[in-house]
Design an enzyme around this catalytic site. Structure first.
Site, PDB file in Angstrom:
ATOM      1  CD  GLU A  47       3.559  -7.341   6.349  1.00  0.00           C
ATOM      2  OE1 GLU A  47       3.452  -8.581   6.512  1.00  0.00           O
ATOM      3  OE2 GLU A  47       2.957  -6.733   5.441  1.00  0.00           O
TER       4      GLU A  47
ATOM      5  CD  GLU B 175       4.540  -5.097   2.127  1.00  0.00           C
ATOM      6  OE1 GLU B 175       3.536  -5.843   2.029  1.00  0.00           O
ATOM      7  OE2 GLU B 175       5.614  -5.453   2.660  1.00  0.00           O
TER       8      GLU B 175
END
Length: 513
Positions: A193, A316
């Protein structure tokens, strides 16, 4: 008059519950496309009670364990054949310095887990412990390296510590810490991320940085890396475009993160257990958005990589609700209902049907966090409805993908509608055909008339996961309320397969000669 109205109401309710729609499916013979087993991967972060008080018990614990690794969880995960496990994060990965987690535990420095609850991390669970867990699980490790707060040298030496079998300072330290031979870890994440908690970078900056870090994350003899770049958040297609344009040849995979938020609002996500049908419908709308995201990101990747050599790695995914009342907000502990099982089945069907590009995925997370497979309370363990979906769907791992053609009936709510039905199918190496079916409609069953083109079969058996209410859960008082049972609603009708698919259910069929 009241009795008459009540009788009419009961009759109408019974009609709705027994209402059904019919649809036709065509399943075609296998091509060379494989549904990678790595689509069925999992994720364990240093977050809440996933590692500590989950996989990793206190050194004086009476819970059966091996070197502090909890054995009942290991056995449960081995049963569903988890193919890979991602660690140490997540957001935690970009503040994790691996050398703090090796060597004698009493000498390891402590740190503050600033992302998740501000708790003290004692680093007792580190590289050796994680890789021992993976060996016990018979699964492949997927390690996320620190780009956000780490250095190129730090990442390079971690790879060397893990994978080099020659003479070097890192291998000498590894041997001092009790491991003679390298683990030869293949899956390697270069940051996490990076658009957010991993550094708040722009796509251009990250793609340049990735090239540098990836250059020094070396392939050692017998241990080539599958380098995975930190990809887009949800619908950030520009991020994918930039990464594919600038570094497509230097990566094995590019990630995508997307969570199903029941309300669509991050500051008030909605309860894991206390929801009505309207919120259920909205949640399923949000879940099905995964189809659009995978399709559009894949189209961008096709532009730069028409031969599909770069994997889309959805590392995710899952439902994210408000935490359970009375628990630490930073620990992300939530219950797991029949709704979550329907989300899991639906999402895995989407991945299976895009297995030409989606080669890896990781549900968030394995134990006690978000859409967990396992919940623990001291010596007690719950296998959640989501766990049972992975048990049902394990038949698709590394099987040949079977294309499906059908038009789904609608599930309507007011003036809105979504597809009620989603399906995927595969054929394993023995020739057995497996069809996974999800009916999202909580009110109507679906009758399926299925033609299998170029596929031979004589017998059909099945298993089903469902419950009376979409809010039903497995609790510590009733851990088996939702579990897999035999399904008798499929039969051979001439040369067709006929199926009566109950409302709010997941069914997996097996067809054999």
């Amino acid at each position: 008059m009241k009795k008459l109205l009540l009788s009419i109401s009961i009759i109408c309710s019974a009609f709705v519950l027994n209402a059904q729609t019919e649809t036709s499916l065509t399943i075609k013979a296998a091509n060379n496309q494989i549904i990678s087993k790595h689509i069925y991967g999992h994720f364990s972060e240093h977050l809440g009670r996933c590692i500590y008080d989950g996989f990793w018990v206190d050194e004086n614990s009476t819970i059966p364990n091996k070197g502090r690794i909890r054995l009942d969880i290991v056995e449960a995960l081995k049963k569903i054949k988890i193919p890979n496990l991602r660690w140490p994060g997540g957001c935690f990965a970009d503040e994790y310095h691996w050398r703090d987690g090796i060597g004698p535990r009493n000498l390891r420095p402590k740190m503050v887990n600033t992302n998740w609850g501000g708790v003290t991390e004692d680093n007792s669970f580190g590289t050796h412990e994680f890789l021992e867990l993976c060996e016990m699980l018979q699964t492949e490790p997927y390690i996320a390296g620190n780009v956000g707060s780490g250095t190129v040298e730090e990442m390079a030496k971690w790879v060397e510590y893990l994978n080099f079998d020659g003479v070097s300072p890192m291998t000498a330290i590894r041997k001092e810490n009790g491991r003679e031979k390298p683990w030869k870890v293949a899956f390697w994440g270069v940051g996490n991320e990076s658009w957010g908690c991993g550094g708040n970078m722009t796509a251009q900056y990250y793609s340049d940085l990735y090239r540098r870090y990836a250059t020094y994350a070396r392939d050692y003899p017998g241990a080539p890396l599958k380098k995975i770049a930190a990809g887009a958040n949800s619908d950030d297609y520009k991020w994918t475009e930039t990464c594919m344009k600038n570094m497509g040849r230097q990566m094995w995979g590019l990630t995508l993160h997307y969570y199903t938020i029941p309300t669509g609002k991050w500051n008030a996500k909605g309860s894991a257990t206390n929801f009505d049908e309207n919120q259920y419908f909205t949640t399923m709308q949000n879940c099905l958005r995964m189809e659009e995201l995978v399709t559009k990101h894949s189209a961008i990747m096709d532009k730069y990589d028409p031969n599909k050599k770069v994997a889309l790695v959805v590392d995710e995914w899952g439902i994210w609700t408000d935490v359970e009342p009375g628990t630490n907000p930073g620990f992300l502990y939530q219950q797991n209902s029949l709704r979550d099982a329907l989300i899991a089945g639906t999402t895995l069907n989407i991945f299976n049907n895009h297995s030409d590009r989606v080669k890896m995925a990781n549900l968030a997370q394995t134990v006690n966090v978000l859409q967990a497979l396992v919940l623990t309370e001291k010596n007690k363990v719950i296998l959640t409805p989501t766990y049972h979906i992975f048990d049902l769907y394990k038949v698709h791992q590394d099987a040949k993908y079977l294309p499906i053609d059908f038009v789904s009936p609608d599930y309507t709510s007011g003036d809105k509608k979504i597809p009620a039905l989603n399906v995927s199918a595969s054929q394993d190496e023995t020739g057995a055909i497996h069809i996974s079916l999800v009916n999202l409609d909580p009110n109507k069953k679906i009758t399926l008339n299925t033609v299998l083109e170029g596929l031979n079969w004589k017998n059909v058996t099945g298993q089903i996961l469902t419950s009376a209410k979409i809010t039903d859960v497995n609790s510590f008082d009733n851990p088996n309320k939702i579990h897999i049972v035999k399904f008798n609603g499929a039969k051979k009708s001439g040369n067709k397969l006929s199926v009566e698919l109950p409302a709010q259910s997941v069914v997996v069929l097996e067809l054999k000669n």
